[in-house]
Design an enzyme around this catalytic site. Structure first.
Site, PDB file in Angstrom:
ATOM      1  N   ASP A   1     -51.364  13.526 -35.130  1.00 36.04           N
ATOM      2  CA  ASP A   1     -50.154  14.202 -34.684  1.00 36.04           C
ATOM      3  C   ASP A   1     -50.544  15.655 -34.453  1.00 36.04           C
ATOM      4  O   ASP A   1     -50.927  16.354 -35.400  1.00 36.04           O
ATOM      5  CB  ASP A   1     -49.060  14.089 -35.748  1.00 36.04           C
ATOM      6  CG  ASP A   1     -47.734  14.722 -35.319  1.00 36.04           C
ATOM      7  OD1 ASP A   1     -47.749  15.669 -34.510  1.00 36.04           O
ATOM      8  OD2 ASP A   1     -46.679  14.262 -35.805  1.00 36.04           O
TER       9      ASP A   1
ATOM     10  N   ASN B   1     -53.974  15.133 -24.116  1.00 38.64           N
ATOM     11  CA  ASN B   1     -52.948  14.504 -23.292  1.00 38.64           C
ATOM     12  C   ASN B   1     -51.554  14.546 -23.924  1.00 38.64           C
ATOM     13  O   ASN B   1     -50.563  14.502 -23.210  1.00 38.64           O
ATOM     14  CB  ASN B   1     -53.343  13.036 -23.038  1.00 38.64           C
ATOM     15  CG  ASN B   1     -52.249  12.233 -22.395  1.00 38.64           C
ATOM     16  OD1 ASN B   1     -51.949  12.384 -21.219  1.00 38.64           O
ATOM     17  ND2 ASN B   1     -51.611  11.367 -23.178  1.00 38.64           N
TER      18      ASN B   1
ATOM     19  N   TYR C   1     -40.869  23.380 -20.369  1.00 35.52           N
ATOM     20  CA  TYR C   1     -42.072  22.567 -20.152  1.00 35.52           C
ATOM     21  C   TYR C   1     -43.080  23.294 -19.280  1.00 35.52           C
ATOM     22  O   TYR C   1     -44.270  23.374 -19.621  1.00 35.52           O
ATOM     23  CB  TYR C   1     -41.659  21.238 -19.511  1.00 35.52           C
ATOM     24  CG  TYR C   1     -42.810  20.347 -19.136  1.00 35.52           C
ATOM     25  CD1 TYR C   1     -43.615  19.761 -20.103  1.00 35.52           C
ATOM     26  CD2 TYR C   1     -43.095  20.071 -17.795  1.00 35.52           C
ATOM     27  CE1 TYR C   1     -44.674  18.933 -19.762  1.00 35.52           C
ATOM     28  CE2 TYR C   1     -44.142  19.243 -17.439  1.00 35.52           C
ATOM     29  CZ  TYR C   1     -44.929  18.681 -18.418  1.00 35.52           C
ATOM     30  OH  TYR C   1     -45.975  17.865 -18.077  1.00 35.52           O
TER      31      TYR C   1
ATOM     32  N   LYS D   1     -46.946  24.694 -20.308  1.00 36.66           N
ATOM     33  CA  LYS D   1     -48.153  24.278 -19.599  1.00 36.66           C
ATOM     34  C   LYS D   1     -48.857  25.481 -18.960  1.00 36.66           C
ATOM     35  O   LYS D   1     -50.096  25.512 -18.882  1.00 36.66           O
ATOM     36  CB  LYS D   1     -47.820  23.229 -18.537  1.00 36.66           C
ATOM     37  CG  LYS D   1     -47.422  21.879 -19.127  1.00 36.66           C
ATOM     38  CD  LYS D   1     -48.568  21.242 -19.921  1.00 36.66           C
ATOM     39  CE  LYS D   1     -48.245  19.833 -20.355  1.00 36.66           C
ATOM     40  NZ  LYS D   1     -49.351  19.166 -21.069  1.00 36.66           N
TER      41      LYS D   1
ATOM     42  N   THR E   1     -43.721   6.952 -15.602  1.00 32.99           N
ATOM     43  CA  THR E   1     -43.840   6.798 -17.049  1.00 32.99           C
ATOM     44  C   THR E   1     -42.473   7.067 -17.677  1.00 32.99           C
ATOM     45  O   THR E   1     -41.512   7.417 -16.981  1.00 32.99           O
ATOM     46  CB  THR E   1     -44.859   7.787 -17.651  1.00 32.99           C
ATOM     47  OG1 THR E   1     -44.371   9.131 -17.437  1.00 32.99           O
ATOM     48  CG2 THR E   1     -46.227   7.642 -17.001  1.00 32.99           C
TER      49      THR E   1
END
Length: 245
Positions: free
Chosen positions: A59, A86, A164, A168, A199
Site C-alpha cells: 500500500d 502505477n 488528479y 500527476k 478501466t
C-alpha cells in the site's frame, strides 16, 4: 530472468501490464493493497498461462507495507530490474479548483505523488543492483502544464480533474529531478501516459487496455540508448510519443 514490481496491479492497466510482461519472460511482483485479492488474481493468471507472477502486499500510503515488500523481494531476488509506479486514484469528482478542499488534495497526493516517492526511495537500493534499472511513473497527458494551458488542446475545457491533474504534474516534476540525479548511471526513468483507457477509472470508456499496457512496457524495456527524463503520451503525439511538460 528480469524482475519487475508493479504497484496497483490487481486490476486495470497494471494488471494488463503484468500479463504482457509475463508473456515476455519477466518475473512479476503483482503489487496489491489486499493480499488475498492479489493472491487470487495471481493464481488465476497462473492457471491461464501467465507464469512467474507473484502477488505482494504493498500500500503506497503505508511505509510498513512498502518496507515489507522491499525486504521480501530483496530476500527472493536480491535486486529489482524494473519499478512501475502505477498505483493511483482520481479522488472525489468533480474537482473544482476554487471549491475543493485542501484535505481532498492531500488524499490524492498521498497516493499519486507521495506514494511514488515512498516506493521509489525504498526500492532504490535494489534497483541500483540491477544491470539496466528502469523506472516508469504512470502519468497522464492532463498532467502536462503546456497542454492543459493550451486553448487549442482537445481537453482544454475538461476541467473535471483539478486535483488528479495537479498530483500527476507534481509527480512529473519528481520524474525530472530523479532522472537528473541518476543521469550518469544506467537508469532510464520516464513518465508515461497510457492514454484514455477502458478501466474502472474511466467508467470503462476509452481505448483498449492492451494498448495501454504496450505503451508502458515500451518504456519499461528501453535499452541503454533509450530516453530518460522524458514525458510520453503516444495518444497525444502519435509521431514521436514525447510531449511537453
Amino acid at each position: 530472468m528480469k524482475s519487475v514490481l508493479i504497484t496497483g496491479a490487481n486490476k486495470g492497466i497494471g494488471l494488463e501490464t503484468a500479463k504482457q510482461l509475463s508473456k515476455k519472460g519477466l518475473f512479476i511482483y503483482l503489487g496489491s493493497r489486499d493480499i488475498e485479492k492479489g493472491n487470487a488474481i495471481a493464481k488465476e493468471l497462473s492457471e491461464n498461462g501467465y507464469p512467474n507472477i507473484k502477488a505482494i502486499e504493498i500500500d503506497v500510503t503505508k511505509p510498513e507495507t512498502i518496507l515489507s515488500a522491499k525486504n521480501s523481494i530483496e530476500k527472493e531476488q536480491g535486486y529489482l530490474d524494473i519499478l512501475i509506479n502505477n498505483a493511483g486514484i482520481s479522488g472525489v469528482l468533480p474537482q473544482n479548483a476554487l471549491a475543493t478542499s485542501a484535505e481532498k488534495y492531500h488524499e490524492v497526493f498521498d497516493v499519486n505523488m507521495y506514494g511514488v516517492v515512498r516506493v521509489t526511495q525504498a526500492f532504490m537500493v535494489l534497483l541500483k543492483k540491477a544491470v539496466e534499472p528502469r523506472i516508469v511513473n504512470v502519468s497522464t497527458s492532463v498532467g502536462s502544464l503546456s497542454l492543459q494551458s493550451n486553448p487549442q488542446w482537445p481537453a482544454y475545457d475538461y476541467a473535471k480533474y483539478a486535483i488528479y491533474a495537479s498530483s500527476k504534474a507534481a509527480m512529473n516534476m519528481y520524474t525530472v529531478h530523479l532522472a537528473y540525479e541518476l543521469r550518469n548511471s544506467a537508469f532510464k526513468i520516464n513518465a508515461v501516459c497510457p492514454g484514455y483507457t477502458k478501466t474502472d477509472f474511466t467508467d470503462h470508456n476509452g481505448g483498449e487496455v492492451e494498448e495501454a499496457g504496450k505503451r508502458i512496457i515500451k518504456y519499461a524495456l528501453v535499452d541503454q540508448n533509450g530516453p530518460t527524463g522524458k514525458f510520453f503520451s503516444e495518444e497525444s503525439n502519435p509521431q514521436t510519443g514525447e510531449i511537453s511538460w
